[in-house]
Design a protein around this motif. Structure first.
Motif, PDB file in Angstrom:
ATOM      1  N   ILE A 162       0.881  -1.173   0.000  1.00 56.88           N
ATOM      2  CA  ILE A 162       0.000   0.000   0.000  1.00 56.88           C
ATOM      3  C   ILE A 162       0.913   1.216   0.000  1.00 56.88           C
ATOM      4  O   ILE A 162       1.644   1.454   0.960  1.00 56.88           O
ATOM      5  CB  ILE A 162      -0.916   0.026   1.242  1.00 56.88           C
ATOM      6  CG1 ILE A 162      -1.724  -1.280   1.360  1.00 56.88           C
ATOM      7  CG2 ILE A 162      -1.837   1.237   1.212  1.00 56.88           C
ATOM      8  CD1 ILE A 162      -2.704  -1.502   0.245  1.00 56.88           C
ATOM      9  N   ASP A 163       0.875   2.012  -1.061  1.00 52.39           N
ATOM     10  CA  ASP A 163       1.840   3.106  -1.220  1.00 52.39           C
ATOM     11  C   ASP A 163       1.130   4.369  -1.681  1.00 52.39           C
ATOM     12  O   ASP A 163       0.676   4.451  -2.823  1.00 52.39           O
ATOM     13  CB  ASP A 163       2.910   2.702  -2.241  1.00 52.39           C
ATOM     14  CG  ASP A 163       4.070   3.702  -2.308  1.00 52.39           C
ATOM     15  OD1 ASP A 163       4.021   4.717  -1.596  1.00 52.39           O
ATOM     16  OD2 ASP A 163       5.027   3.452  -3.061  1.00 52.39           O
ATOM     17  N   GLY A 164       0.950   5.347  -0.760  1.00 57.24           N
ATOM     18  CA  GLY A 164       0.570   6.687  -1.160  1.00 57.24           C
ATOM     19  C   GLY A 164      -0.881   7.109  -1.087  1.00 57.24           C
ATOM     20  O   GLY A 164      -1.163   8.289  -1.315  1.00 57.24           O
ATOM     21  N   PRO A 165      -1.857   6.250  -0.756  1.00 61.25           N
ATOM     22  CA  PRO A 165      -3.238   6.742  -0.755  1.00 61.25           C
ATOM     23  C   PRO A 165      -3.544   7.613   0.456  1.00 61.25           C
ATOM     24  O   PRO A 165      -2.815   7.616   1.452  1.00 61.25           O
ATOM     25  CB  PRO A 165      -4.063   5.450  -0.705  1.00 61.25           C
ATOM     26  CG  PRO A 165      -3.190   4.480   0.003  1.00 61.25           C
ATOM     27  CD  PRO A 165      -1.795   4.812  -0.433  1.00 61.25           C
ATOM     28  N   THR A 166      -4.649   8.352   0.362  1.00 59.46           N
ATOM     29  CA  THR A 166      -5.182   9.132   1.482  1.00 59.46           C
ATOM     30  C   THR A 166      -6.581   8.629   1.791  1.00 59.46           C
ATOM     31  O   THR A 166      -7.419   8.523   0.892  1.00 59.46           O
ATOM     32  CB  THR A 166      -5.237  10.624   1.139  1.00 59.46           C
ATOM     33  OG1 THR A 166      -3.906  11.102   0.906  1.00 59.46           O
ATOM     34  CG2 THR A 166      -5.866  11.421   2.276  1.00 59.46           C
ATOM     35  N   PHE A 167      -6.842   8.315   3.061  1.00 62.83           N
ATOM     36  CA  PHE A 167      -8.159   7.889   3.509  1.00 62.83           C
ATOM     37  C   PHE A 167      -8.705   8.951   4.453  1.00 62.83           C
ATOM     38  O   PHE A 167      -8.007   9.382   5.375  1.00 62.83           O
ATOM     39  CB  PHE A 167      -8.099   6.537   4.215  1.00 62.83           C
ATOM     40  CG  PHE A 167      -7.527   5.421   3.375  1.00 62.83           C
ATOM     41  CD1 PHE A 167      -7.800   5.350   2.014  1.00 62.83           C
ATOM     42  CD2 PHE A 167      -6.725   4.450   3.945  1.00 62.83           C
ATOM     43  CE1 PHE A 167      -7.277   4.323   1.239  1.00 62.83           C
ATOM     44  CE2 PHE A 167      -6.198   3.411   3.181  1.00 62.83           C
ATOM     45  CZ  PHE A 167      -6.478   3.350   1.816  1.00 62.83           C
ATOM     46  N   LYS A 168      -9.979   9.351   4.249  1.00 63.44           N
ATOM     47  CA  LYS A 168     -10.547  10.439   5.037  1.00 63.44           C
ATOM     48  C   LYS A 168     -11.916  10.066   5.587  1.00 63.44           C
ATOM     49  O   LYS A 168     -12.683   9.337   4.954  1.00 63.44           O
ATOM     50  CB  LYS A 168     -10.696  11.703   4.171  1.00 63.44           C
ATOM     51  CG  LYS A 168      -9.396  12.250   3.593  1.00 63.44           C
ATOM     52  CD  LYS A 168      -9.617  13.504   2.763  1.00 63.44           C
ATOM     53  CE  LYS A 168     -10.086  14.656   3.609  1.00 63.44           C
ATOM     54  NZ  LYS A 168     -10.142  15.915   2.819  1.00 63.44           N
ATOM     55  N   ASN A 169     -12.184  10.600   6.777  1.00 64.45           N
ATOM     56  CA  ASN A 169     -13.535  10.585   7.350  1.00 64.45           C
ATOM     57  C   ASN A 169     -14.153   9.195   7.370  1.00 64.45           C
ATOM     58  O   ASN A 169     -15.281   8.989   6.933  1.00 64.45           O
ATOM     59  CB  ASN A 169     -14.439  11.557   6.578  1.00 64.45           C
ATOM     60  CG  ASN A 169     -13.913  12.973   6.614  1.00 64.45           C
ATOM     61  OD1 ASN A 169     -13.328  13.396   7.607  1.00 64.45           O
ATOM     62  ND2 ASN A 169     -14.094  13.701   5.521  1.00 64.45           N
ATOM     63  N   SER A 170     -13.420   8.223   7.880  1.00 65.30           N
ATOM     64  CA  SER A 170     -13.949   6.855   7.936  1.00 65.30           C
ATOM     65  C   SER A 170     -15.027   6.749   9.009  1.00 65.30           C
ATOM     66  O   SER A 170     -14.931   7.374  10.066  1.00 65.30           O
ATOM     67  CB  SER A 170     -12.826   5.868   8.228  1.00 65.30           C
ATOM     68  OG  SER A 170     -12.258   6.122   9.491  1.00 65.30           O
ATOM     69  N   PRO A 171     -16.067   5.949   8.772  1.00 65.49           N
ATOM     70  CA  PRO A 171     -17.121   5.778   9.782  1.00 65.49           C
ATOM     71  C   PRO A 171     -16.702   4.891  10.937  1.00 65.49           C
ATOM     72  O   PRO A 171     -17.348   4.878  11.980  1.00 65.49           O
ATOM     73  CB  PRO A 171     -18.261   5.129   8.984  1.00 65.49           C
ATOM     74  CG  PRO A 171     -17.589   4.453   7.841  1.00 65.49           C
ATOM     75  CD  PRO A 171     -16.387   5.277   7.497  1.00 65.49           C
ATOM     76  N   ASN A 172     -15.626   4.138  10.760  1.00 62.71           N
ATOM     77  CA  ASN A 172     -15.072   3.265  11.790  1.00 62.71           C
ATOM     78  C   ASN A 172     -13.567   3.292  11.594  1.00 62.71           C
ATOM     79  O   ASN A 172     -13.026   4.352  11.277  1.00 62.71           O
ATOM     80  CB  ASN A 172     -15.662   1.856  11.636  1.00 62.71           C
ATOM     81  CG  ASN A 172     -15.576   1.022  12.899  1.00 62.71           C
ATOM     82  OD1 ASN A 172     -14.533   0.957  13.539  1.00 62.71           O
ATOM     83  ND2 ASN A 172     -16.674   0.382  13.270  1.00 62.71           N
TER      84      ASN A 172
END
Length: 287
Positions: free
Chosen positions: A35-45
């Protein structure tokens, strides 16, 4: 649903939880994952939760969760082996970079082992680097190095309780820099979710947490509420902790309950507390 003032939050109990508050990204039962470089935002959990992965690299990942996000953990490694978490930036509504281990394993092995956590920055989380609370499958051989924890509730957070615990050992943590920690810079707790020591534990006595063989060095913290807090169990004391070259400024100093074989070398605590080391049912302390 539960009410908190003017806001409603989905509860964690029941089948509805999976539909209302799913994990944002989960990869399970795989090998050789990058896993290289993604952005994850505002997860519900949880934002990112790899489960049962063998040979995993996570690098240059960004997690952007609001601080008030319920159970908004950033990176949770669950029962993974041979994993690296490198150069990630975290804003979390719960734990920042967290190790979990549950289920059954072959005799003599740990559910989570051979992990490197390096050169990460954690902002606004319940803990910067976290172990638990699920540790019943055991953890072995984790190295945490060159990380920054800023404005987290707790810096290094080691937690479990009876019913969810197992052996966690051979943990190496060095070159950690912390600033403005709301509570403990370093915390070990074997009563997570059970209240204070001496509280009646409502779960069975199996799966007892055992924290031992932790090596911490070159750790620096500017401004915490408590420098170090260690809370073990009478029948499973936190033991064989090695602290070296540590400097922490905090309102409260060091508190140990049910601990043994604690080695402190060149540990400086800057605190208005009149007693630096406050010990209860604790033995074999070298300073």
């Amino acid at each position: 649903m539960t009410n908190n003032g003017d806001m409603w939050y989905p509860t964690k109990e029941g089948a509805e939880n999976d539909r209302l508050r799913p994990i944002e990204v989960s990869i399970a039962s795989s090998k050789n994952v990058l896993i290289d470089g993604p952005t994850f935002k505002n997860s519900p959990n949880f934002a990112f939760n790899p489960k049962n992965i063998n040979n995993l690299i996570i690098r240059n990942l960004k997690i952007e969760n609001e601080y008030y996000a319920q159970n908004g953990d950033a990176i949770d490694l669950s029962s993974c082996k041979n994993a690296i978490v490198y150069h990630c930036t975290v804003h979390a509504g719960d734990d920042g970079i967290c190790m979990k281990s549950s289920g059954t394993t072959e005799k003599g092995t740990a559910g989570l082992e051979n992990i490197i956590i390096a050169e990460n920055v954690v902002y606004h989380a319940h803990g910067g680097f976290v172990v638990g609370s699920n540790t019943d499958a055991g953890m072995n051989n984790i190295w945490v190095t060159n990380c920054n924890f800023i404005n987290t509730d707790i810096g290094i957070r080691i937690k479990s309780n009876k019913g969810r615990g197992g052996l966690v050992h051979n943990i190496f943590i060095d070159h950690i820099f912390m600033h403005d920690i709301l509570n403990e810079a370093i915390l070990f707790s074997s009563y997570y979710g059970d209240g204070a020591p001496g509280a009646v534990n409502k779960v069975s006595d199996d799966k007892t947490p055992l924290f031992q063989d932790f090596h911490m060095s070159d750790i620096y913290c500017n401004n915490a509420k408590t420098a170090i807090s260690i809370i073990g169990l009478p029948d499973a004391q936190v033991n064989h902790l090695y602290f070296k070259d540590i400097k922490i400024s905090a309102q409260k100093a060091v508190y140990m309950t049910e601990a043994s074989d604690i080695d402190l070398k060149n540990v400086t605590i800057i605190s208005p507390d009149k007693t630096v080391y406050n010990l209860t049912n604790t033995k074999n302390i070298s300073h």
